[in-house]
Motif scaffolding. Structure first.
Motif, PDB file in Angstrom:
ATOM      1  N   CYS A 215       0.843  -1.193   0.000  1.00  6.12           N
ATOM      2  CA  CYS A 215       0.000   0.000   0.000  1.00  6.12           C
ATOM      3  C   CYS A 215       0.881   1.246   0.000  1.00  6.12           C
ATOM      4  CB  CYS A 215      -0.919  -0.001   1.222  1.00  6.12           C
ATOM      5  SG  CYS A 215      -1.969   1.466   1.332  1.00  6.12           S
ATOM      6  N   GLU A 216       0.661   2.154  -0.922  1.00  5.21           N
ATOM      7  CA  GLU A 216       1.492   3.350  -1.053  1.00  5.21           C
ATOM      8  C   GLU A 216       0.988   4.520  -0.209  1.00  5.21           C
ATOM      9  OE1 GLU A 216       1.887   4.244  -5.193  1.00  5.21           O
ATOM     10  OE2 GLU A 216       2.989   2.402  -5.635  1.00  5.21           O
ATOM     11  N   LYS A 217      -0.133   4.319   0.470  1.00  6.11           N
ATOM     12  CA  LYS A 217      -0.691   5.356   1.330  1.00  6.11           C
ATOM     13  C   LYS A 217      -0.294   5.094   2.781  1.00  6.11           C
ATOM     14  CE  LYS A 217      -4.527   5.655  -1.918  1.00  6.11           C
ATOM     15  NZ  LYS A 217      -5.971   5.458  -2.166  1.00  6.11           N
ATOM     16  N   PRO A 218      -0.247   6.118   3.617  1.00  2.00           N
ATOM     17  CA  PRO A 218       0.116   5.889   5.022  1.00  2.00           C
ATOM     18  C   PRO A 218      -0.930   5.040   5.734  1.00  2.00           C
ATOM     19  CG  PRO A 218      -0.685   8.136   4.695  1.00  2.00           C
ATOM     20  CD  PRO A 218      -0.534   7.533   3.334  1.00  2.00           C
ATOM     21  N   VAL A 219      -0.456   4.098   6.537  1.00  2.00           N
ATOM     22  CA  VAL A 219      -1.347   3.185   7.266  1.00  2.00           C
ATOM     23  C   VAL A 219      -1.078   3.311   8.761  1.00  2.00           C
ATOM     24  CG1 VAL A 219      -2.173   0.824   7.523  1.00  2.00           C
ATOM     25  CG2 VAL A 219      -1.264   1.583   5.315  1.00  2.00           C
TER      26      VAL A 219
ATOM     27  N   LEU B 150       2.645  -4.238  13.590  1.00  2.00           N
ATOM     28  CA  LEU B 150       4.036  -3.985  13.206  1.00  2.00           C
ATOM     29  C   LEU B 150       4.164  -3.655  11.726  1.00  2.00           C
ATOM     30  CD1 LEU B 150       5.919  -6.851  15.115  1.00  2.00           C
ATOM     31  CD2 LEU B 150       5.705  -4.453  15.796  1.00  2.00           C
ATOM     32  N   ALA B 151       3.282  -4.222  10.898  1.00  2.00           N
ATOM     33  CA  ALA B 151       3.359  -4.029   9.449  1.00  2.00           C
ATOM     34  C   ALA B 151       2.842  -2.661   9.017  1.00  2.00           C
ATOM     35  CB  ALA B 151       2.580  -5.129   8.730  1.00  2.00           C
ATOM     36  N   CYS B 152       2.201  -1.934   9.921  1.00  2.00           N
ATOM     37  CA  CYS B 152       1.688  -0.603   9.604  1.00  2.00           C
ATOM     38  C   CYS B 152       2.801   0.442   9.719  1.00  2.00           C
ATOM     39  CB  CYS B 152       0.531  -0.258  10.532  1.00  2.00           C
ATOM     40  SG  CYS B 152      -0.921  -1.338  10.330  1.00  2.00           S
ATOM     41  N   ASP B 153       2.536   1.627   9.207  1.00  2.00           N
ATOM     42  CA  ASP B 153       3.548   2.687   9.200  1.00  2.00           C
ATOM     43  C   ASP B 153       3.635   3.411  10.540  1.00  2.00           C
ATOM     44  OD1 ASP B 153       4.123   2.338   6.378  1.00  2.00           O
ATOM     45  OD2 ASP B 153       2.182   3.285   6.008  1.00  2.00           O
ATOM     46  N   PHE B 154       2.504   3.528  11.214  1.00  2.00           N
ATOM     47  CA  PHE B 154       2.442   4.207  12.507  1.00  2.00           C
ATOM     48  C   PHE B 154       1.624   3.350  13.463  1.00  2.00           C
ATOM     49  CE2 PHE B 154       2.622   7.385   9.146  1.00  2.00           C
ATOM     50  CZ  PHE B 154       3.669   8.202   9.540  1.00  2.00           C
ATOM     51  N   ARG B 155       1.950   3.437  14.751  1.00  2.00           N
ATOM     52  CA  ARG B 155       1.198   2.700  15.764  1.00  2.00           C
ATOM     53  C   ARG B 155       0.793   3.673  16.866  1.00  2.00           C
ATOM     54  NH1 ARG B 155       4.255  -0.114  13.061  1.00  2.00           N
ATOM     55  NH2 ARG B 155       6.003   1.181  13.739  1.00  2.00           N
ATOM     56  N   LEU B 156      -0.497   4.017  16.901  1.00  2.00           N
ATOM     57  CA  LEU B 156      -1.054   4.822  17.977  1.00  2.00           C
ATOM     58  C   LEU B 156      -1.651   3.867  19.002  1.00  2.00           C
ATOM     59  CD1 LEU B 156      -2.914   7.622  15.968  1.00  2.00           C
ATOM     60  CD2 LEU B 156      -0.522   7.552  16.700  1.00  2.00           C
ATOM     61  N   LEU B 157      -1.256   4.010  20.260  1.00  2.00           N
ATOM     62  CA  LEU B 157      -1.702   3.081  21.291  1.00  2.00           C
ATOM     63  C   LEU B 157      -2.566   3.775  22.330  1.00  2.00           C
ATOM     64  CD1 LEU B 157       0.575   1.376  19.989  1.00  2.00           C
ATOM     65  CD2 LEU B 157       1.163   0.587  22.288  1.00  2.00           C
ATOM     66  N   SER B 158      -3.686   3.161  22.628  1.00  2.00           N
ATOM     67  CA  SER B 158      -4.460   3.576  23.787  1.00  2.00           C
ATOM     68  C   SER B 158      -3.632   3.284  25.030  1.00  2.00           C
ATOM     69  CB  SER B 158      -5.775   2.790  23.843  1.00  2.00           C
ATOM     70  OG  SER B 158      -6.277   2.716  25.156  1.00  2.00           O
ATOM     71  N   GLU B 159      -3.841   4.060  26.089  1.00  2.00           N
ATOM     72  CA  GLU B 159      -3.103   3.813  27.323  1.00  2.00           C
ATOM     73  C   GLU B 159      -3.399   2.431  27.908  1.00  2.00           C
ATOM     74  OE1 GLU B 159      -4.190   6.828  30.104  1.00  2.00           O
ATOM     75  OE2 GLU B 159      -6.331   6.316  30.076  1.00  2.00           O
ATOM     76  N   LYS B 160      -4.497   1.811  27.456  1.00  2.00           N
ATOM     77  CA  LYS B 160      -4.862   0.472  27.919  1.00  2.00           C
ATOM     78  C   LYS B 160      -4.379  -0.624  26.970  1.00  2.00           C
ATOM     79  CE  LYS B 160      -7.186   1.587  31.637  1.00  2.00           C
ATOM     80  NZ  LYS B 160      -6.725   1.171  32.982  1.00  2.00           N
ATOM     81  N   ALA B 161      -3.703  -0.254  25.903  1.00  2.00           N
ATOM     82  CA  ALA B 161      -3.230  -1.225  24.915  1.00  2.00           C
ATOM     83  C   ALA B 161      -2.014  -1.986  25.439  1.00  2.00           C
ATOM     84  CB  ALA B 161      -2.881  -0.513  23.613  1.00  2.00           C
ATOM     85  N   SER B 162      -1.746  -3.118  24.816  1.00  2.00           N
ATOM     86  CA  SER B 162      -0.561  -3.898  25.165  1.00  2.00           C
ATOM     87  C   SER B 162      -0.169  -4.759  23.971  1.00  2.00           C
ATOM     88  CB  SER B 162      -0.817  -4.789  26.385  1.00  2.00           C
ATOM     89  OG  SER B 162      -1.883  -5.693  26.136  1.00  2.00           O
ATOM     90  N   PHE B 163       1.095  -5.167  23.948  1.00  2.00           N
ATOM     91  CA  PHE B 163       1.619  -6.085  22.939  1.00  2.00           C
ATOM     92  C   PHE B 163       2.090  -7.356  23.637  1.00  2.00           C
ATOM     93  CE2 PHE B 163       2.783  -2.226  20.240  1.00  2.00           C
ATOM     94  CZ  PHE B 163       1.870  -2.522  19.232  1.00  2.00           C
ATOM     95  N   ILE B 164       1.891  -8.481  22.967  1.00  2.00           N
ATOM     96  CA  ILE B 164       2.458  -9.723  23.491  1.00  2.00           C
ATOM     97  C   ILE B 164       2.751 -10.679  22.339  1.00  2.00           C
ATOM     98  CG2 ILE B 164       0.143 -10.634  23.993  1.00  2.00           C
ATOM     99  CD1 ILE B 164       1.497 -12.299  26.235  1.00  2.00           C
ATOM    100  N   GLU B 165       3.997 -11.147  22.308  1.00  2.00           N
ATOM    101  CA  GLU B 165       4.417 -12.164  21.337  1.00  2.00           C
ATOM    102  C   GLU B 165       3.953 -13.518  21.885  1.00  2.00           C
ATOM    103  OE1 GLU B 165       5.351 -11.424  18.475  1.00  2.00           O
ATOM    104  OE2 GLU B 165       7.329 -10.495  18.330  1.00  2.00           O
ATOM    105  N   ALA B 166       2.702 -13.841  21.624  1.00  2.00           N
ATOM    106  CA  ALA B 166       2.078 -15.003  22.261  1.00  2.00           C
ATOM    107  C   ALA B 166       2.488 -16.342  21.654  1.00  2.00           C
ATOM    108  CB  ALA B 166       0.561 -14.853  22.192  1.00  2.00           C
ATOM    109  N   PHE B 167       3.179 -16.324  20.541  1.00  2.00           N
ATOM    110  CA  PHE B 167       3.486 -17.552  19.813  1.00  2.00           C
ATOM    111  C   PHE B 167       4.226 -18.578  20.672  1.00  2.00           C
ATOM    112  CE2 PHE B 167       3.408 -13.984  16.853  1.00  2.00           C
ATOM    113  CZ  PHE B 167       2.568 -14.441  15.854  1.00  2.00           C
ATOM    114  N   ILE B 168       5.211 -18.099  21.429  1.00  2.00           N
ATOM    115  CA  ILE B 168       6.061 -19.011  22.198  1.00  2.00           C
ATOM    116  C   ILE B 168       5.246 -19.803  23.215  1.00  2.00           C
ATOM    117  CG2 ILE B 168       6.665 -17.364  24.029  1.00  2.00           C
ATOM    118  CD1 ILE B 168       9.123 -19.743  22.238  1.00  2.00           C
TER     119      ILE B 168
END
Length: 257
Positions: free
Chosen positions: A93-97, A114-132
């Motif tokens: 995609c050539e447009k900002p995401v 991660l694949a997006c250009d910008f990441r806006l996070l709510s203060e309640k958001a979280s990331f977890i690499e759950a695969f393992i």
């Protein structure tokens, strides 16, 4: 139009909302397909100059819906058929995401952000690499994008230890563009996205392309790519408007053309 995704265009922004809140917006084959299709639709729509991907309810995306997983399935084929085409559609995609991460982004949900250009996070958001935690490896481009954002060592920590990180920790790691208070969430995401939608769209697309290519390029190749891209940008109406506005000492009004 879509069953598992909400799609709306407003003020030049395409809002793509994963819509399985009762399942924390977990991925199924249909969700993969509809996200891919919605990104393609937004990419082709001349009225759209920015994309926002977010989740309905309290989660961004909890990753693969494990109810659809069985011991006989070929995980590699699932990726090749459903996840990889979705990620490739997003990457081209050539447009900002913008990923508007309103809640937990786990597993492939984190990969999507991660694949997006910008990441806006709510203060309640979280990331977890759950695969393992289920004996798998990060996929859907996760280990391609993650080290480019935060480096090898920190990527190893997140991928192997599989610990949840808060929105503020994500900001400190370099994963978040901005952390937004809950009461200001929708307004600030809208302002950010609409700001991008008013910028010179072609130039943004060229910036994205050149940044991606820089990881595999020599300096000489990068300089030539600069020249090629600048020629293209220099022929746009937005460039002409930018110069005219500068000479007239006013704010430019870009049209994305």
């Amino acid at each position: 139009m879509f069953e598992t995704v909400k799609y709306e265009v407003k003020n030049g922004v395409a809002w793509i909302t994963l819509n399985r809140p009762d399942k924390l917006n977990a991925f199924t084959e249909q969700v993969n397909k509809e996200v891919q299709q919605s990104i393609k639709q937004a990419s082709r729509d001349m009225e759209v100059r920015c994309l926002v991907i977010t989740g309905e309810g309290r989660a961004f995306c909890s990753g693969q819906d494990l109810e659809g997983v069985n011991e006989n399935m070929d995980h590699g084929q699932v990726l090749r058929k459903f996840y990889n085409p979705m990620v490739m559609e997003l990457d081209k995609c050539e447009k900002p995401v913008v990923a508007a991460v309103n809640g937990v982004a786990a597993g492939a949900g984190m990969s999507l952000a991660l694949a997006c250009d910008f990441r806006l996070l709510s203060e309640k958001a979280s990331f977890i690499e759950a695969f393992i935690h289920v004996g798998l490896v990060p996929d859907a481009g996760n280990l391609y994008f993650l080290p480019k954002l935060i480096g090898h060592a920190r990527s190893m920590e997140l991928a192997v230890l599989g610990e949840k990180i808060s929105a503020q920790e994500a900001k400190e790691h370099g994963l978040a563009t901005k952390v937004i208070p809950l009461e200001q969430w929708h307004d600030e995401v809208s302002v950010f996205a609409e700001r991008l939608a008013k910028m010179p769209t072609a130039a943004i697309g060229l910036i994205k392309k050149n940044l991606k290519a820089s990881w595999e390029s020599t300096l000489e190749e990068s300089l030539e790519r600069d020249a090629q891209g600048q020629r293209i940008a220099g022929l746009t109406l937005d460039h002409k408007e930018g110069v005219k506005a500068f000479m007239e000492k006013r704010k430019p009004v870009f049209q994305g053309k």
